[in-house]
Design an enzyme around this catalytic site. Structure first.
Site, PDB file in Angstrom:
ATOM      1  N   THR A 175       5.119  -9.265   4.424  1.00 40.37           N
ATOM      2  CA  THR A 175       3.866  -8.761   3.861  1.00 40.37           C
ATOM      3  C   THR A 175       3.778  -9.228   2.409  1.00 40.37           C
ATOM      4  O   THR A 175       4.385  -8.641   1.519  1.00 40.37           O
ATOM      5  CB  THR A 175       3.841  -7.222   3.966  1.00 40.37           C
ATOM      6  OG1 THR A 175       4.247  -6.881   5.299  1.00 40.37           O
ATOM      7  CG2 THR A 175       2.454  -6.676   3.714  1.00 40.37           C
ATOM      8  N   GLU A 226       1.931   3.189  -1.547  1.00 36.83           N
ATOM      9  CA  GLU A 226       3.220   2.526  -1.737  1.00 36.83           C
ATOM     10  C   GLU A 226       2.953   1.288  -2.580  1.00 36.83           C
ATOM     11  O   GLU A 226       2.144   0.436  -2.208  1.00 36.83           O
ATOM     12  CB  GLU A 226       3.852   2.159  -0.387  1.00 36.83           C
ATOM     13  CG  GLU A 226       5.193   1.462  -0.594  1.00 36.83           C
ATOM     14  CD  GLU A 226       6.038   1.384   0.668  1.00 36.83           C
ATOM     15  OE1 GLU A 226       5.923   2.273   1.538  1.00 36.83           O
ATOM     16  OE2 GLU A 226       6.811   0.414   0.781  1.00 36.83           O
ATOM     17  N   ARG A 258       4.471  -5.351  14.133  1.00 37.41           N
ATOM     18  CA  ARG A 258       3.505  -6.396  13.767  1.00 37.41           C
ATOM     19  C   ARG A 258       2.685  -6.799  14.981  1.00 37.41           C
ATOM     20  O   ARG A 258       3.133  -6.680  16.124  1.00 37.41           O
ATOM     21  CB  ARG A 258       4.234  -7.621  13.193  1.00 37.41           C
ATOM     22  CG  ARG A 258       4.875  -7.350  11.835  1.00 37.41           C
ATOM     23  CD  ARG A 258       5.384  -8.625  11.205  1.00 37.41           C
ATOM     24  NE  ARG A 258       4.309  -9.442  10.701  1.00 37.41           N
ATOM     25  CZ  ARG A 258       4.000  -9.575   9.407  1.00 37.41           C
ATOM     26  NH1 ARG A 258       4.691  -8.957   8.481  1.00 37.41           N
ATOM     27  NH2 ARG A 258       3.005 -10.343   9.038  1.00 37.41           N
ATOM     28  N   HIS A 304       9.521  -3.304  -1.204  1.00 36.66           N
ATOM     29  CA  HIS A 304       9.435  -4.723  -0.854  1.00 36.66           C
ATOM     30  C   HIS A 304      10.325  -5.554  -1.760  1.00 36.66           C
ATOM     31  O   HIS A 304      10.125  -5.600  -2.961  1.00 36.66           O
ATOM     32  CB  HIS A 304       8.009  -5.286  -0.883  1.00 36.66           C
ATOM     33  CG  HIS A 304       7.869  -6.431   0.091  1.00 36.66           C
ATOM     34  ND1 HIS A 304       8.352  -7.687  -0.172  1.00 36.66           N
ATOM     35  CD2 HIS A 304       7.378  -6.471   1.347  1.00 36.66           C
ATOM     36  CE1 HIS A 304       8.129  -8.463   0.866  1.00 36.66           C
ATOM     37  NE2 HIS A 304       7.550  -7.758   1.811  1.00 36.66           N
ATOM     38  N   GLY A 305      11.319  -6.160  -1.136  1.00 39.38           N
ATOM     39  CA  GLY A 305      12.191  -7.098  -1.837  1.00 39.38           C
ATOM     40  C   GLY A 305      13.278  -6.444  -2.674  1.00 39.38           C
ATOM     41  O   GLY A 305      14.014  -7.142  -3.374  1.00 39.38           O
ATOM     42  N   ARG A 308       6.947  -9.838  16.260  1.00 36.29           N
ATOM     43  CA  ARG A 308       8.054 -10.759  15.956  1.00 36.29           C
ATOM     44  C   ARG A 308       9.389 -10.034  15.793  1.00 36.29           C
ATOM     45  O   ARG A 308      10.434 -10.634  15.934  1.00 36.29           O
ATOM     46  CB  ARG A 308       7.744 -11.593  14.718  1.00 36.29           C
ATOM     47  CG  ARG A 308       7.758 -10.810  13.439  1.00 36.29           C
ATOM     48  CD  ARG A 308       7.512 -11.683  12.244  1.00 36.29           C
ATOM     49  NE  ARG A 308       6.154 -12.209  12.204  1.00 36.29           N
ATOM     50  CZ  ARG A 308       5.569 -12.645  11.088  1.00 36.29           C
ATOM     51  NH1 ARG A 308       6.245 -12.641   9.954  1.00 36.29           N
ATOM     52  NH2 ARG A 308       4.349 -13.095  11.091  1.00 36.29           N
ATOM     53  N   HIS A 312      14.562  -5.773  10.644  1.00 31.67           N
ATOM     54  CA  HIS A 312      15.315  -7.022  10.794  1.00 31.67           C
ATOM     55  C   HIS A 312      16.560  -6.889  11.664  1.00 31.67           C
ATOM     56  O   HIS A 312      17.196  -7.885  11.986  1.00 31.67           O
ATOM     57  CB  HIS A 312      15.578  -7.647   9.431  1.00 31.67           C
ATOM     58  CG  HIS A 312      14.269  -8.028   8.794  1.00 31.67           C
ATOM     59  ND1 HIS A 312      13.421  -8.942   9.387  1.00 31.67           N
ATOM     60  CD2 HIS A 312      13.621  -7.559   7.711  1.00 31.67           C
ATOM     61  CE1 HIS A 312      12.317  -9.046   8.658  1.00 31.67           C
ATOM     62  NE2 HIS A 312      12.420  -8.216   7.643  1.00 31.67           N
ATOM     63  N   ASN A 363      14.177   0.524   6.319  1.00 33.56           N
ATOM     64  CA  ASN A 363      13.358  -0.272   7.242  1.00 33.56           C
ATOM     65  C   ASN A 363      14.298  -1.070   8.157  1.00 33.56           C
ATOM     66  O   ASN A 363      15.110  -1.869   7.672  1.00 33.56           O
ATOM     67  CB  ASN A 363      12.457  -1.197   6.405  1.00 33.56           C
ATOM     68  CG  ASN A 363      11.580  -2.054   7.271  1.00 33.56           C
ATOM     69  OD1 ASN A 363      12.034  -2.618   8.257  1.00 33.56           O
ATOM     70  ND2 ASN A 363      10.321  -2.180   6.906  1.00 33.56           N
ATOM     71  N   GLU A 400       4.705   1.378   9.821  1.00 34.08           N
ATOM     72  CA  GLU A 400       3.893   0.419   9.066  1.00 34.08           C
ATOM     73  C   GLU A 400       2.978  -0.291  10.044  1.00 34.08           C
ATOM     74  O   GLU A 400       3.445  -0.807  11.079  1.00 34.08           O
ATOM     75  CB  GLU A 400       4.782  -0.602   8.371  1.00 34.08           C
ATOM     76  CG  GLU A 400       5.558  -0.022   7.215  1.00 34.08           C
ATOM     77  CD  GLU A 400       6.448  -1.061   6.565  1.00 34.08           C
ATOM     78  OE1 GLU A 400       6.480  -2.221   7.015  1.00 34.08           O
ATOM     79  OE2 GLU A 400       7.129  -0.697   5.615  1.00 34.08           O
ATOM     80  N   HIS A 439       7.890  -1.607  11.195  1.00 36.52           N
ATOM     81  CA  HIS A 439       6.592  -2.287  11.181  1.00 36.52           C
ATOM     82  C   HIS A 439       6.386  -2.960  12.536  1.00 36.52           C
ATOM     83  O   HIS A 439       7.085  -3.917  12.867  1.00 36.52           O
ATOM     84  CB  HIS A 439       6.606  -3.333  10.050  1.00 36.52           C
ATOM     85  CG  HIS A 439       5.308  -4.038   9.832  1.00 36.52           C
ATOM     86  ND1 HIS A 439       5.133  -4.960   8.828  1.00 36.52           N
ATOM     87  CD2 HIS A 439       4.110  -3.964  10.483  1.00 36.52           C
ATOM     88  CE1 HIS A 439       3.895  -5.420   8.868  1.00 36.52           C
ATOM     89  NE2 HIS A 439       3.265  -4.841   9.869  1.00 36.52           N
TER      90      HIS A 439
HETATM   91  N1  PXP Z   1       7.326  -1.426   2.366  1.00 34.07           N
HETATM   92  C1  PXP Z   1       6.411  -2.097   3.080  1.00 34.07           C
HETATM   93  C2  PXP Z   1       5.027  -1.545   3.149  1.00 34.07           C
HETATM   94  C3  PXP Z   1       6.744  -3.268   3.780  1.00 34.07           C
HETATM   95  O1  PXP Z   1       5.803  -3.932   4.480  1.00 34.07           O
HETATM   96  C4  PXP Z   1       8.081  -3.706   3.761  1.00 34.07           C
HETATM   97  C5  PXP Z   1       8.494  -4.911   4.554  1.00 34.07           C
HETATM   98  O2  PXP Z   1       8.273  -4.675   5.889  1.00 34.07           O
HETATM   99  C6  PXP Z   1       9.009  -2.963   3.017  1.00 34.07           C
HETATM  100  C7  PXP Z   1       8.607  -1.840   2.305  1.00 34.07           C
HETATM  101  C8  PXP Z   1      10.457  -3.341   2.955  1.00 34.07           C
HETATM  102  O3  PXP Z   1      10.580  -4.576   2.325  1.00 34.07           O
HETATM  103  P1  PXP Z   1      11.991  -5.319   2.375  1.00 34.07           P
HETATM  104  O4  PXP Z   1      12.295  -5.574   3.811  1.00 34.07           O
HETATM  105  O5  PXP Z   1      11.744  -6.561   1.582  1.00 34.07           O
HETATM  106  O6  PXP Z   1      12.989  -4.405   1.736  1.00 34.07           O
END
Ligand code: PXP
Length: 251
Positions: free
Chosen positions: A104, A154, A48, A193-194, A52, A13, A10, A73, A46
């Protein structure tokens, strides 16, 4: 299941850092190219509603210029559906979106939001886009995904990643149970995520998970060692955990 675990990188950032100053640097499309060279199997972005990080122009360039499968996303809104149908990414992951949240924070409510989600899943699917629903590791959510006709879920790994040592095993057990439920009901299972170098192993070892989507940690870690190195290390940790789990299964 061939046992291979895909890594979706992803790149949101990279755009966050660019947007801190405006202008074009650093470019998320350049990061996506580098991710491909470093071993990513897909690129996730993503768009948004408040723009952002990723912009409309980023989405257009990613769709046109990146050879890897693109996972878009998106919130279930008419605007995002129009954009998805314009760019026809390989996949679309529907996520809940609140403007005030930093990221999210929870999964989509596929049970409570069933009627709202139904036309979005149908329109994306009819356009040949592989639809995924970002949900909590909860069997009821997976059953709703099946009823909605989504081929992929997911699982939100945020609670597992944020948990302290005592709680982490319990959160991991929820993910393990949800992943096997997904397999039993015929869903392709992804997770994300995370995730970090420290938390990825136990999730990568769950053989019914086919793909991890990872962003924030990889981009943060790239500050210290470079993007290529952070992706390669994540890839190696995933491969190692997966190889060990496959070895245990066949032993
Ligand atoms: N999967 C989904 C559906 C997400 O919304 C995100 C964050 O945008 C991620 C994975 C990746 O999460 P992270 O940036 O915390 O690794």
């Amino acid at each position: 299941m061939n046992g291979y675990l895909r890594l979706g990188v992803n790149i949101d950032h990279v755009a966050t850092i660019r947007n801190a100053r405006g202008g074009g640097h650093p470019d998320p499309v350049r990061a996506a190219r580098l991710a491909a060279q470093a071993g990513a199997d897909g690129i996730t972005a993503h768009l948004r509603e408040d723009r952002r990080h990723i912009s409309d122009d980023d989405m257009a360039r990613l769709a046109a210029q990146i050879d890897l499968p693109l996972n878009f996303e998106m919130a279930a809104t008419d605007e995002m559906l129009r954009i998805a149908l314009r760019h026809r990414p390989h996949a679309a992951c529907i996520v809940p979106e609140k403007r005030e949240e930093r990221t999210t924070e929870g999964g989509l409510d596929a049970v409570g939001g069933f009627a709202t989600l139904k036309p979005f899943v149908a329109s994306l699917g009819e356009a040949g886009i592989r639809v995924s629903l970002f949900v909590e590791p909860d069997p009821a959510q997976l059953d709703a995904a099946v009823a909605l006709g989504a081929p992929v879920v997911e699982l939100h790994t945020g609670a597992y990643c944020d948990a302290g040592p005592d709680e982490r095993e319990r959160q991991l057990a929820r993910i393990v149970a949800a992943a096997s439920h997904a397999e039993a009901v015929g869903l392709e299972c992804h997770a994300g995520h995370g995730l970090t170098f420290d938390t990825v192993g136990p999730v990568a070892a769950i053989l019914s998970i086919a793909e991890l989507n990872i962003g924030h940690f990889l981009i943060g870690e790239a500050i210290f060692g470079g993007l290529e190195s952070s992706i390669k290390r994540m890839r190696a940790l995933m491969d190692q955990a997966r190889a060990e789990a496959l070895g245990e299964r066949s032993a």
